[in-house]
Design an enzyme around this catalytic site. Structure first.
Site, PDB file in Angstrom:
ATOM      1  N   ARG A   9       0.810  -1.217   0.000  1.00  0.00           N
ATOM      2  CA  ARG A   9       0.000   0.000   0.000  1.00  0.00           C
ATOM      3  C   ARG A   9       0.848   1.273   0.000  1.00  0.00           C
ATOM      4  O   ARG A   9       0.478   2.277   0.597  1.00  0.00           O
ATOM      5  CB  ARG A   9      -0.965   0.004   1.187  1.00  0.00           C
ATOM      6  CG  ARG A   9      -1.956  -1.139   1.188  1.00  0.00           C
ATOM      7  CD  ARG A   9      -2.855  -1.108  -0.047  1.00  0.00           C
ATOM      8  NE  ARG A   9      -3.738  -2.279  -0.045  1.00  0.00           N
ATOM      9  CZ  ARG A   9      -3.470  -3.421  -0.675  1.00  0.00           C
ATOM     10  NH1 ARG A   9      -2.351  -3.542  -1.392  1.00  0.00           N
ATOM     11  NH2 ARG A   9      -4.308  -4.424  -0.639  1.00  0.00           N
ATOM     12  N   SER A  54     -11.125   0.650   2.727  1.00  0.00           N
ATOM     13  CA  SER A  54     -10.344   0.270   3.910  1.00  0.00           C
ATOM     14  C   SER A  54      -9.661   1.505   4.490  1.00  0.00           C
ATOM     15  O   SER A  54      -8.874   2.158   3.807  1.00  0.00           O
ATOM     16  CB  SER A  54      -9.303  -0.787   3.545  1.00  0.00           C
ATOM     17  OG  SER A  54      -9.933  -1.984   3.147  1.00  0.00           O
ATOM     18  N   GLU A  74      -4.647   4.021   5.969  1.00  0.00           N
ATOM     19  CA  GLU A  74      -4.486   3.849   4.528  1.00  0.00           C
ATOM     20  C   GLU A  74      -5.042   5.066   3.799  1.00  0.00           C
ATOM     21  O   GLU A  74      -4.565   5.448   2.734  1.00  0.00           O
ATOM     22  CB  GLU A  74      -5.212   2.581   4.071  1.00  0.00           C
ATOM     23  CG  GLU A  74      -5.006   2.223   2.626  1.00  0.00           C
ATOM     24  CD  GLU A  74      -5.541   0.846   2.291  1.00  0.00           C
ATOM     25  OE1 GLU A  74      -6.278   0.741   1.291  1.00  0.00           O
ATOM     26  OE2 GLU A  74      -5.222  -0.121   3.013  1.00  0.00           O
TER      27      GLU A  74
END
Length: 302
Positions: free
Chosen positions: A172, A221, A291
């Site tokens: 990520r 998310s 995130e």
């Protein structure tokens, strides 16, 4: 508002929206007004815009699809840049060149119809290709850097195409020079039957709807998965399913989704995220990391 922004209308051909509420463009439906939201018509106009903003030291950020962003309630003193008009796709055998403003889902569908495999997972990830590259988006064990061949950046006023060997990326994340902008990416895909690619895409969509059928505004998310763990499971273990602050709530469907139950503020989401991190640390001994990008009222960057 920065004085230099007014003069952009003298030469800019793309769309300009002054004092535009970010809540209209962010999936969480929160955020105050940005001084200017500019949508360049071409790479060259993007280059000219970014050069001018940097020369005048006007803060800027790339809005992308607005699906991974939490702005401030006071808005943003500077310029938001939308790349939605910079979205061309070119195909050379199994190599796909795609500009950053294209949507992930339209790209996934387009290459699937050509019998090309490697990015079926993008069908379940909303947002733009540039955003997907910036965060190395992925799902169910796949990520976009598994097929990235080159990335084109606008860096210090110049376009630079960097081969995979010169790129630094991980879970990520994708490291790029400060204030550079992702403009395009080339992907090395593989041939497969149209039926097989379509089947995998349907499987990806099925998994998404089975586990993430969240009906309220959200950013996907919210926290990264710690090594060897799932963020949603840690949040659940901390007893936070359904926990809320103001009108921001931990989803009861998927606990790594923070949802807007109606008229939530950015402050609600920031307070909720902080409370989740604190409770998970106290309960599980693990520090969660966002995130979602937290955007302050005037900072530079993608």
């Amino acid at each position: 508002m920065h004085a230099g922004l007014e003069h952009i209308r003298d030469w800019f051909k793309g769309e300009l929206l002054f004092h535009e509420p970010l809540a209209r463009h962010v999936s969480l439906k929160v955020g105050g007004p940005v001084d200017l939201l500019a949508t360049p018509d071409s790479r060259e106009e993007l280059q000219q815009l970014v050069t001018l903003l940097d020369q005048q030291q006007i803060p800027r950020f790339v809005l992308g699809g607005g699906f991974n962003l939490l702005p401030s309630d006071v808005g943003y003193r500077g310029c938001a840049i939308s790349l939605k008009q910079i979205n061309r796709l070119q195909l050379d055998d199994t190599v796909v060149a795609i500009e950053a403003g294209a949507s992930n889902q339209s790209l996934a569908r387009a290459v699937a119809e050509l019998g090309l495999s490697g990015i079926e997972f993008l069908i379940g990830i909303p947002g733009s290709v540039g955003g997907a590259v910036r965060m190395n988006a992925g799902a169910h064990g796949s990520d976009i850097f598994s097929v990235v061949k080159t990335v084109t950046l606008l860096d210090q006023g110049q376009f630079r195409e960097l081969p995979r060997e010169q790129l630094t990326y991980g879970y990520r994340c994708f490291e790029i020079p400060d204030n550079s902008v992702i403009v395009a990416v080339t992907l090395q895909l593989s041939e497969d039957s149209l039926q097989a690619v379509r089947s995998r895409m349907e499987e990806q969509l099925g998994l998404r709807w089975a586990t993430q059928n969240v009906k309220f505004p959200n950013a996907g998310s919210f926290f990264k998965n710690p090594p060897g763990e799932s963020a949603w499971r840690l949040i659940d273990q901390a007893g936070l399913r359904g926990f809320s602050i103001g009108n921001a709530q931990v989803s009861e469907v998927h606990t790594n989704f923070l949802i807007n139950r109606g008229n939530a503020t950015a402050a609600d989401f920031r307070a909720l995220a902080a409370a989740v991190k604190e409770r998970v640390k106290a309960t599980c001994g693990i520090e969660l990391e966002e995130e979602v990008q937290l955007l302050d009222s005037g900072e530079c960057g993608q």
